[in-house]
Design an enzyme around this catalytic site. Sequence first.
Site, PDB file in Angstrom:
ATOM      1  N   GLU A 100     110.452 -31.554  29.447  1.00  0.00           N
ATOM      2  CA  GLU A 100     110.056 -31.712  30.852  1.00  0.00           C
ATOM      3  C   GLU A 100     111.292 -32.194  31.587  1.00  0.00           C
ATOM      4  OE1 GLU A 100     107.377 -30.827  32.165  1.00  0.00           O
ATOM      5  OE2 GLU A 100     105.868 -30.810  30.600  1.00  0.00           O
TER       6      GLU A 100
ATOM      7  N   CYS B 255     110.343 -35.774  39.809  1.00  0.00           N
ATOM      8  CA  CYS B 255     110.840 -34.472  39.332  1.00  0.00           C
ATOM      9  C   CYS B 255     110.356 -33.380  40.270  1.00  0.00           C
ATOM     10  CB  CYS B 255     110.380 -34.223  37.904  1.00  0.00           C
ATOM     11  SG  CYS B 255     108.617 -34.453  37.680  1.00  0.00           S
TER      12      CYS B 255
HETATM   13  P1  NAD Z   1     117.802 -39.145  31.903  1.00  0.00           P
HETATM   14  O1  NAD Z   1     118.009 -37.746  31.437  1.00  0.00           O
HETATM   15  O2  NAD Z   1     118.981 -39.935  32.266  1.00  0.00           O
HETATM   16  O3  NAD Z   1     117.015 -40.001  30.780  1.00  0.00           O
HETATM   17  C1  NAD Z   1     115.733 -39.623  30.348  1.00  0.00           C
HETATM   18  C2  NAD Z   1     115.470 -40.199  28.966  1.00  0.00           C
HETATM   19  O4  NAD Z   1     116.299 -39.517  28.014  1.00  0.00           O
HETATM   20  C3  NAD Z   1     115.836 -41.686  28.825  1.00  0.00           C
HETATM   21  O5  NAD Z   1     114.898 -42.314  27.980  1.00  0.00           O
HETATM   22  C4  NAD Z   1     117.193 -41.639  28.173  1.00  0.00           C
HETATM   23  O6  NAD Z   1     117.496 -42.812  27.474  1.00  0.00           O
HETATM   24  C5  NAD Z   1     117.021 -40.448  27.239  1.00  0.00           C
HETATM   25  N1  NAD Z   1     118.260 -39.764  26.826  1.00  0.00           N
HETATM   26  C6  NAD Z   1     119.308 -39.422  27.602  1.00  0.00           C
HETATM   27  N2  NAD Z   1     120.235 -38.764  26.859  1.00  0.00           N
HETATM   28  C7  NAD Z   1     119.748 -38.697  25.598  1.00  0.00           C
HETATM   29  C8  NAD Z   1     120.237 -38.140  24.373  1.00  0.00           C
HETATM   30  N3  NAD Z   1     121.414 -37.524  24.317  1.00  0.00           N
HETATM   31  N4  NAD Z   1     119.476 -38.241  23.265  1.00  0.00           N
HETATM   32  C9  NAD Z   1     118.261 -38.849  23.309  1.00  0.00           C
HETATM   33  N5  NAD Z   1     117.746 -39.408  24.438  1.00  0.00           N
HETATM   34  C10 NAD Z   1     118.492 -39.323  25.573  1.00  0.00           C
HETATM   35  O7  NAD Z   1     116.759 -39.050  33.136  1.00  0.00           O
HETATM   36  P2  NAD Z   1     116.299 -40.206  34.131  1.00  0.00           P
HETATM   37  O8  NAD Z   1     117.411 -40.514  35.063  1.00  0.00           O
HETATM   38  O9  NAD Z   1     115.635 -41.293  33.401  1.00  0.00           O
HETATM   39  O10 NAD Z   1     115.131 -39.434  34.936  1.00  0.00           O
HETATM   40  C11 NAD Z   1     115.362 -38.557  35.990  1.00  0.00           C
HETATM   41  C12 NAD Z   1     115.357 -37.103  35.533  1.00  0.00           C
HETATM   42  O11 NAD Z   1     114.164 -36.813  34.816  1.00  0.00           O
HETATM   43  C13 NAD Z   1     115.376 -36.134  36.700  1.00  0.00           C
HETATM   44  O12 NAD Z   1     116.212 -35.050  36.379  1.00  0.00           O
HETATM   45  C14 NAD Z   1     113.922 -35.702  36.807  1.00  0.00           C
HETATM   46  O13 NAD Z   1     113.740 -34.467  37.445  1.00  0.00           O
HETATM   47  C15 NAD Z   1     113.538 -35.661  35.369  1.00  0.00           C
HETATM   48  N6  NAD Z   1     112.084 -35.779  35.184  1.00  0.00           N
HETATM   49  C16 NAD Z   1     111.384 -34.670  34.837  1.00  0.00           C
HETATM   50  C17 NAD Z   1     110.006 -34.736  34.715  1.00  0.00           C
HETATM   51  C18 NAD Z   1     109.201 -33.522  34.370  1.00  0.00           C
HETATM   52  O14 NAD Z   1     108.033 -33.681  34.029  1.00  0.00           O
HETATM   53  N7  NAD Z   1     109.750 -32.318  34.437  1.00  0.00           N
HETATM   54  C19 NAD Z   1     109.331 -35.946  34.926  1.00  0.00           C
HETATM   55  C20 NAD Z   1     110.086 -37.081  35.262  1.00  0.00           C
HETATM   56  C21 NAD Z   1     111.469 -36.971  35.390  1.00  0.00           C
END
Ligand code: NAD
Length: 512
Positions: A264, A298
């Site tokens: 997602e 998102c």
């Molecule tokens: P992010 O990608 O920085 O982090 C999301 C999660 O992934 C965190 O728990 C982070 O610690 C983990 N993570 C990051 N890199 C990783 C790796 N290499 N290996 C394992 N885990 C890792 O995102 P954010 O800033 O927390 O959230 C915002 C983003 O999330 C936006 O792009 C938004 O559109 C998206 N989002 C999407 C949905 C959806 O349902 N499509 C819902 C909410 C947020």
Amino acid sequence: MDCRMSTSGETEIHQLFTTLGLELPSATSTRDTIVTEDPSSGAALARVPLDDLASAQAKVAAACDAFTRLRLEPGPARGDLVRKFGARLRAHKDALARIVCAEVGKGIEEARGEVQEMIDICDYAVGLSRTLGGRTMLSERPGHRMFEQWLPLGPVLCISAFNFPVAVWSWNAAIALVCGDPVIWKPSLKAPLCAIATHGLLQPVLAQAGFGDAMQLITGADDPVATALVDDPRLPLVSATGSCAMGRAVAPRVAARLGRSLLELGGNNAIIVDATADLDLAARAIVFGAAGTAGQRCTTTRRLFVARSIESPLRQRLVAAYQQLQARIGDPRDPQTLVGPLIDRDAQSRFREMIAEIQRHGGELLVGGAAVDRPGYFVQPTLVRAPDHATFPPIDQETFAPILYIRSFEDDDLGRALAWNNGVEQGLSSALFSDSVRAVERFWSPAGSDCGIANVNLGTSGAEIGGAFGGEKATGGGREAGSDAWKSYMRRQTCTINGSRALPLAQGIRWD
Ligand code: NAD
């Protein structure tokens, strides 16, 4: 981290945890810690101990052990665990919402909505626990019966983003639990208190039923802790919510071990308004979609494509609404506030950099465009007129902030607006405002919107849990919550039984 320990912030969190009957985790000298902060002031809220590789491994082992028992528990009994969790969420809705509000800066009304979404998915999952079922197929062989059954898959790794710090985990957890899967939750380190509080509410329900080890919470660094979880072959499904960059890092690792991913990821969502649209309706949906949650959903509306003949009146309404919004920026705890802070200093810096880029590429700032001069990480909701014909790189990116770009198209050229809608790497949410049945059918046709969500006469954000939620292309293709999203959390088995005394082969093959 440059933040002062704040007596009032600490006290607020301490009181909220006490209301929930929970204790804040205490930092020990042997564990690394992080300080989580209030984005509306920059002040510290609590010091949270982190898991290291060893403690994470122990939690995975416990979840695997729980799976050997949970998978044998009848589905409706697993549903009853979710029902009881939902009852605890109902009882503690306000306190949990206040923790979300304090730690991620979400307006209190929207934070309550997020907890309500958790309650809704629990209700939904409880119903599912008595209705999950497979199909029966007609066999071509005499005396044979064929059917498929769905079985628990195994422990699920759930990686969650900061912006829906409790709801997205609950979409996964409620469905996974009724499917018979333990869940290992790796929350964003920008929102660990939300995760600790939520987990604490669920834990007594599970412990009382002898499943105290079925749900595990791992607050650890992306590298090495989250990466090791992603690589762990004991976890057959990785459900990861976050940026496209995160998906690009996680998906190949899961694929390399032939695991399942449910992704997602980011969105760059558009609303199209054609010449027949109800402008009052459209304006209200656009402002909420673009500026609600300070542009940190998102599904936030980031792009607006308007038919030329109504561009001017719609723009005037939006400019007026955005001007009023500037007076409603403030403390997310205040119900009068409509726009809270961005999550942290980095997010505020990225907003500033994007405003500079917009101006460099010829975008016209209609309203907003500045960070707000007060403690915390506030920015102004910003309306930008993008050039209609020139390439304009800022519009192709998801900037996680309240920036809305407007472009116009000729009234008889809906095709151009649809091409713009589809012309970005993500494919999460889209909307059309129109009273023309032909335009609506075109929007929904195979040549229409390429997004996972396509709404008519409502905005891009605010989905209900009954539908499958997710998007295509760089959004990752995953579906969570309602419809048949439960299938991702189970394994399918096709079963055939021969009730006859003969052994006919399929396709009529004779092999005597
Ligand atoms: P992010 O990608 O920085 O982090 C999301 C999660 O992934 C965190 O728990 C982070 O610690 C983990 N993570 C990051 N890199 C990783 C790796 N290499 N290996 C394992 N885990 C890792 O995102 P954010 O800033 O927390 O959230 C915002 C983003 O999330 C936006 O792009 C938004 O559109 C998206 N989002 C999407 C949905 C959806 O349902 N499509 C819902 C909410 C947020």
